[in-house]
Scaffold this motif. Structure first.
Motif, short mmCIF file in Angstrom:
data_model
loop_
_atom_site.label_atom_id
_atom_site.label_comp_id
_atom_site.label_asym_id
_atom_site.label_seq_id
_atom_site.Cartn_x
_atom_site.Cartn_y
_atom_site.Cartn_z
N ASN A 284 90.63 24.68 90.59
CA ASN A 284 90.27 23.26 90.74
C ASN A 284 89.12 23.05 91.72
N GLU A 285 88.99 23.92 92.72
CA GLU A 285 88.01 23.71 93.78
C GLU A 285 86.69 24.44 93.54
N THR A 286 86.65 25.32 92.56
CA THR A 286 85.42 26.03 92.24
C THR A 286 85.03 25.75 90.80
N GLU A 287 83.93 26.30 90.39
CA GLU A 287 83.52 26.20 88.98
C GLU A 287 83.82 27.50 88.24
N ALA A 288 84.83 28.21 88.72
CA ALA A 288 85.20 29.49 88.10
C ALA A 288 85.72 29.28 86.68
N LEU A 289 85.35 30.20 85.82
CA LEU A 289 85.86 30.23 84.45
C LEU A 289 87.17 31.00 84.43
N ILE A 290 88.17 30.46 83.77
CA ILE A 290 89.44 31.18 83.60
C ILE A 290 89.34 32.01 82.33
N LEU A 291 89.35 33.32 82.49
CA LEU A 291 89.21 34.25 81.37
C LEU A 291 90.53 34.97 81.17
N ASP A 292 91.11 34.80 79.99
CA ASP A 292 92.41 35.40 79.65
C ASP A 292 92.15 36.55 78.69
N SER A 293 92.49 37.78 79.11
CA SER A 293 92.15 38.96 78.31
C SER A 293 93.34 39.52 77.53
N ARG A 294 94.41 38.71 77.38
CA ARG A 294 95.58 39.18 76.63
C ARG A 294 95.31 39.19 75.12
N GLN A 295 96.22 39.80 74.38
CA GLN A 295 96.10 39.84 72.93
C GLN A 295 96.24 38.44 72.34
N THR A 296 95.73 38.29 71.12
CA THR A 296 95.64 36.96 70.51
C THR A 296 96.99 36.26 70.36
N ASP A 297 98.01 36.95 69.87
CA ASP A 297 99.32 36.31 69.68
C ASP A 297 99.91 35.86 71.00
N ASP A 298 99.75 36.67 72.04
CA ASP A 298 100.27 36.31 73.36
C ASP A 298 99.54 35.07 73.89
N PHE A 299 98.24 35.03 73.73
CA PHE A 299 97.48 33.88 74.19
C PHE A 299 97.88 32.63 73.43
N ALA A 300 97.96 32.72 72.11
CA ALA A 300 98.28 31.55 71.30
C ALA A 300 99.63 30.95 71.67
N ALA A 301 100.58 31.80 72.06
CA ALA A 301 101.93 31.34 72.38
C ALA A 301 101.99 30.56 73.69
N GLY A 302 100.98 30.68 74.53
CA GLY A 302 100.96 29.93 75.77
C GLY A 302 99.85 30.41 76.68
N PHE A 303 99.07 29.44 77.22
CA PHE A 303 97.96 29.82 78.09
C PHE A 303 97.66 28.68 79.06
N ILE A 304 96.93 29.01 80.11
CA ILE A 304 96.53 28.02 81.11
C ILE A 304 95.48 27.10 80.50
N PRO A 305 95.64 25.78 80.64
CA PRO A 305 94.64 24.86 80.09
C PRO A 305 93.23 25.20 80.56
N ASN A 306 92.28 25.09 79.66
CA ASN A 306 90.85 25.32 79.90
C ASN A 306 90.47 26.80 80.01
N SER A 307 91.39 27.71 79.71
CA SER A 307 91.04 29.13 79.75
C SER A 307 90.46 29.58 78.42
N ILE A 308 89.65 30.62 78.49
CA ILE A 308 89.03 31.22 77.31
C ILE A 308 89.69 32.57 77.06
N ASN A 309 90.00 32.84 75.80
CA ASN A 309 90.60 34.12 75.44
C ASN A 309 89.55 35.06 74.86
N ILE A 310 89.33 36.19 75.52
CA ILE A 310 88.56 37.30 74.96
C ILE A 310 89.41 38.53 75.21
N GLY A 311 90.05 39.01 74.15
CA GLY A 311 91.04 40.07 74.29
C GLY A 311 90.45 41.40 74.70
#
Length: 485
Positions: A284-311
């Motif tokens: 919230n305090e920085t302009e950091a990008l949230i990058l989620d590197s988990r597999q696609t099914d795991d990401f789809a089942a639940g992820f932090i809002p505004n994060s990008i998935n690149i497995g």
């Protein structure tokens, strides 16, 4: 990394040459050892594996040979030289911003009882250099060709123009023609060709899945080495069909020329374990990008809002480079437990050095803390087939144009993943639609980008076009260009 050993020629008692291949970048580094001395060619950013390899042989790394200033990855030459005392070697015309030996054309370097001959082969870049390996008996064994000559292809001659303004791709292609005809093709047919890349790299357009071959075979089967080919024909054929290079390529070239932080510093900065609360505060305090590197099914089942998935399980670094425009972007990581260091390392391979921490314990920590989460709906290929038959849905295919042109679902619109940010206006927010790619990896990246930008009226096809093609969707739902002639 996968290591392939080549103890050639058979009558050599001292030479050992190994190809160290990294599949996610389709990258080949090389380890040469003779009589207690070693050389590394085109190392990746993380250098400890090369140091360990030399230590296993009781060898001292004497040289780090670079075939050119690489565009698709940040080389480990600086860290390797600093950690081992090895000398960095570039070919003629190279102007690095750090201490290095700038070889003359045909200059000989000794590694133990073996010799390495630098052969200037401009074309892919102007400093591009091929290294001829010569054993202790004076027998020429192989060519480490960098991006000058691949198996089945040659290096694309359009990259250096993005760094040096007065170079055109036509000029570079002309130089490449002369280098191949005058420097490489006259060499012995039995030489082994050791290229810097294999199939999947963006540094060429039609590389073989094989990662070594004889020069004789390449003279016979590589389209760019046809004996009767004119220079004009070469330029036309080599430039035909080139796609736009990834945006991060020129940035990696500059890092390789100018220098960069040690991988140790990058890892120290990124390997900060953060609680869910601390992670949220920093996000919230920085302009950091949230990058989620988990597999696609795991990401789809639940992820932090505004994060990008690149497995991490596919071409992770390439897609990071394609889709994150600022190489200095601060990044917060969500990974599978135990994958933090690998993720930071693979980011650093393409110059993304500013990971600033990771979610300790992974996504489950976030969920257990009761934080907000989002999901993405995925449907099976069978569900897609039913929807296609009954509802005529809006479909977006995020595969490459060449894949789409080869075969696609009638009515689908093609927006390649690497161009999605430029085509957001074409994607409706008030109508439902379906996303797919070839297997589900790229479409989930697209889905996460759309979620971040405010879209929520879509579903993604698990298994993508590959799975859809096995369903009962009528064959007329697929179209190949040849059927339209």
């Amino acid at each position: 990394m996968k290591i392939l050993s080549f103890n050639h020629p058979k009558n050599s008692k001292t030479m050992k040459i190994e190809q160290i291949y990294t599949g996610c970048l389709a990258h080949a580094a090389y380890y040469l050892k003779s009589n207690g001395e070693a050389a590394i060619f085109d190392p990746l950013r993380e250098v400890q594996p090369y140091i360990n390899r030399a230590e296993k042989d009781g060898a001292k790394i004497k040289y780090v040979f670079e075939t050119h200033f690489h565009a698709d990855f940040v080389s480990g030459h600086l860290d390797l030289a600093q950690k081992t005392g090895a000398k960095i070697v570039y070919g003629p015309t190279a102007k690095p911003a750090f201490e290095a030996i700038i070889a003359e054309d045909n200059q000989i370097f000794e590694v133990g009882a073996c010799k390495v001959k630098a052969i200037h082969t401009p074309g892919h870049t102007m400093e591009s250099t091929t290294y001829l390996l010569i054993d202790e008996n004076g027998k020429e064994h192989g060519l480490i060709t960098g991006d000058t000559l691949f198996i089945g292809d040659v290096g694309r001659p359009d990259l250096a123009q993005h760094v040096i303004a007065d170079l055109t791709q036509e000029k570079l292609a002309g130089h490449l023609f002369e280098s191949l005809r005058n420097k490489i093709m006259p060499l012995s047919d039995d030489l082994i060709v050791y290229p810097n890349h294999g199939a999947g790299s963006a540094c060429g357009k039609m590389m073989s899945k094989e990662t070594t071959d004889t020069l004789d075979n390449q003279k016979r089967f590589n389209y760019a080495l046809r004996a009767d080919m004119t220079k004009e024909e070469f330029i036309k054929e080599v430039l035909n069909g080139l796609t736009t290079p990834p945006a991060y390529f020129p940035k990696n070239v500059l890092m390789n020329i100018k220098g960069y932080e040690s991988i140790d510093t990058v890892l120290d900065r990124g390997e900060k374990a953060l609680s869910a609360n601390d992670f949220e505060v920093i996000a919230n305090e920085t302009e950091a990008l949230i990058l989620d590197s988990r597999q696609t099914d795991d990401f789809a089942a639940g992820f932090i809002p505004n994060s990008i998935n690149i497995g991490l399980d596919s071409n992770f670094a390439m897609w990071v480079g394609e889709l994150i425009p600022d190489i200095n972007q601060e990044i917060l990581l969500v990974t599978d437990e135990g994958k933090e260091e690998e993720t930071i390392t693979r980011l650093a391979r393409v110059g993304y050095d500013h990971a600033i921490g990771f979610l300790n314990g992974g996504f489950k920590t976030w969920k257990e803390a009761g934080k907000d989460i989002e999901t993405i709906t995925r449907i099976s290929a069978e569900e897609f087939a039913t929807s296609y038959e009954n509802k005529q849905p809006i479909i977006f295919d995020v595969r490459k144009k060449s894949e789409f042109d080869s075969e696609h679902i009638i009515g689908a619109k093609n927006i390649p993943l690497n161009a999605i940010n430029e085509h957001l206006a074409e994607i409706p927010k008030n109508q439902a639609f379906i996303l797919h790619c070839a297997g589900g990896y790229r479409s989930m990246i697209a889905a996460s980008i759309l979620k971040q930008r405010g879209w929520d009226n879509f579903v993604d096809v698990r298994g993508g076009f590959t799975a859809i093609s096995k369903t009962n969707v009528p064959k007329t739902a697929y179209v190949c260009p040849s059927t339209l002639l």
